[in-house]
Design an enzyme around this catalytic site. Structure first.
Site, PDB file in Angstrom:
ATOM      1  N   MET A   2     -24.559  37.861 -10.331  1.00  0.00           N
ATOM      2  CA  MET A   2     -25.909  38.309  -9.947  1.00  0.00           C
ATOM      3  C   MET A   2     -26.732  38.678 -11.194  1.00  0.00           C
ATOM      4  SD  MET A   2     -24.519  40.701  -6.848  1.00  0.00           S
ATOM      5  CE  MET A   2     -23.112  41.241  -7.790  1.00  0.00           C
ATOM      6  N   THR A  46     -24.462  44.245 -12.281  1.00  0.00           N
ATOM      7  CA  THR A  46     -25.906  44.159 -12.054  1.00  0.00           C
ATOM      8  C   THR A  46     -26.431  45.560 -11.802  1.00  0.00           C
ATOM      9  OG1 THR A  46     -27.580  43.511 -10.422  1.00  0.00           O
ATOM     10  CG2 THR A  46     -25.317  43.541  -9.676  1.00  0.00           C
ATOM     11  N   ASN A  47     -27.631  45.849 -12.284  1.00  0.00           N
ATOM     12  CA  ASN A  47     -28.262  47.141 -12.008  1.00  0.00           C
ATOM     13  C   ASN A  47     -28.798  47.204 -10.582  1.00  0.00           C
ATOM     14  OD1 ASN A  47     -28.713  48.864 -14.735  1.00  0.00           O
ATOM     15  ND2 ASN A  47     -28.836  46.689 -15.220  1.00  0.00           N
ATOM     16  N   THR A  48     -29.540  46.166 -10.186  1.00  0.00           N
ATOM     17  CA  THR A  48     -30.259  46.194  -8.909  1.00  0.00           C
ATOM     18  C   THR A  48     -29.342  46.433  -7.724  1.00  0.00           C
ATOM     19  OG1 THR A  48     -32.003  44.730  -9.745  1.00  0.00           O
ATOM     20  CG2 THR A  48     -31.733  44.854  -7.356  1.00  0.00           C
ATOM     21  N   GLN A  97     -32.628  40.202  -0.855  1.00  0.00           N
ATOM     22  CA  GLN A  97     -33.310  41.239  -1.643  1.00  0.00           C
ATOM     23  C   GLN A  97     -34.809  41.224  -1.372  1.00  0.00           C
ATOM     24  OE1 GLN A  97     -32.324  40.201  -5.683  1.00  0.00           O
ATOM     25  NE2 GLN A  97     -30.607  41.627  -5.802  1.00  0.00           N
ATOM     26  N   CYS A 128     -31.816  45.808 -16.587  1.00  0.00           N
ATOM     27  CA  CYS A 128     -31.424  44.608 -15.853  1.00  0.00           C
ATOM     28  C   CYS A 128     -30.435  43.899 -16.762  1.00  0.00           C
ATOM     29  CB  CYS A 128     -32.622  43.720 -15.540  1.00  0.00           C
ATOM     30  SG  CYS A 128     -32.153  42.138 -14.799  1.00  0.00           S
ATOM     31  N   THR A 129     -29.324  43.463 -16.213  1.00  0.00           N
ATOM     32  CA  THR A 129     -28.261  42.948 -17.069  1.00  0.00           C
ATOM     33  C   THR A 129     -28.617  41.646 -17.776  1.00  0.00           C
ATOM     34  OG1 THR A 129     -27.220  42.010 -15.082  1.00  0.00           O
ATOM     35  CG2 THR A 129     -26.385  44.127 -15.867  1.00  0.00           C
ATOM     36  N   GLU A 130     -29.720  41.006 -17.385  1.00  0.00           N
ATOM     37  CA  GLU A 130     -30.157  39.784 -18.083  1.00  0.00           C
ATOM     38  C   GLU A 130     -31.099  40.055 -19.257  1.00  0.00           C
ATOM     39  OE1 GLU A 130     -28.630  38.446 -14.271  1.00  0.00           O
ATOM     40  OE2 GLU A 130     -30.239  39.866 -14.685  1.00  0.00           O
TER      41      GLU A 130
END
Length: 229
Positions: free
Chosen positions: A10, A83-85, A52, A197-199
């Site tokens: 994700m 993932t943060n979200t 989401q 955000c991990t990206e």
């Protein structure tokens, strides 16, 4: 060494970063040919992303809780959600599994507190920047003062994450935009900015700015290594 459970995909782009950082961390800590013991479940992100944006968090919780049970069954000693979200549904996941959950907001907040940071900017998806599950935890549990970009900038940050970074696209114009938003937060008095955000770490890193950055992927992975060894 404990087995680290990773709930990833994700997006898979950031899960790659987790896998690399955790294995490098174990190698640096133990030396030789050591690598991490990992049980990884990588989900299909497309249906989750749709849920989401439809606001169907119950549906996302069901998918991730079932995946977390698979990670537990594979022998993981604790769970890392990559993932943060999706920590929005962390309570539902925790209620489903018997192993501990290493929460990304806690790991990040502890790093901020250890560095004496009190006022911090937060970048992430619109869900992370606008809803209470993440920044509320930073404020209520750790006493941090959290600022987010204005509405227009939040929309831009969110769009770049989903339409570019999650697809592996890293553009120079988007990088410039993010750095401008980081500077804007710094001008409002923040002492550091969370790459929540991990990206985002794919796009900007500490060498790009004088503003202190806290990359949640790196922090979360480092905490997982500490917990495992």
């Amino acid at each position: 060494m404990k087995t680290i459970g990773l709930l990833g995909g994700m997006s898979w782009e950031s899960t790659v970063s987790y896998y690399r950082a955790i294995n490098e961390g174990v190698k640096n800590a133990l030396g030789g040919l050591h690598s991490a013991r990992i049980a990884l479940y990588s989900v299909d992100f497309d249906p989750i992303e749709k849920l989401q944006h439809e606001g169907d968090w119950k549906g996302t919780a069901k998918i991730l809780s079932e995946a977390a049970l698979s990670v537990q069954s594979a022998g993981a000693d604790f769970l890392v959600i990559c993932t943060n979200t999706m920590h929005k549904v962390a309570p539902q996941i925790e209620n489903t599994i018997d192993i501990p959950l290493l929460h990304i907001a806690d790991a990040t907040a502890e790093a901020l507190v250890d560095n004496g940071i009190k006022k911090v900017g937060l970048l992430g998806t619109a869900f992370t920047m606008e809803q209470d599950f993440y920044k509320g935890r930073l404020i209520q549990k750790y006493g941090l003062n959290v600022l987010v970009p204005n509405e227009e900038d939040r929309e831009v940050v969110h769009k770049i994450i989903y339409q570019e970074l999650c697809l592996g696209k890293v553009g120079a114009d988007s990088k410039t935009t993010y750095l401008h938003i980081i500077d804007s937060l710094a001008n409002q008095g923040v002492e550091a900015v969370i790459l929540g955000c991990t990206e985002i770490g794919m796009l900007v890193n500490q060498s790009d700015t004088n503003v202190k950055l806290f990359d949640t992927t790196a922090i979360h992975a480092e905490k997982a290594v500490e917990y495992a060894i």
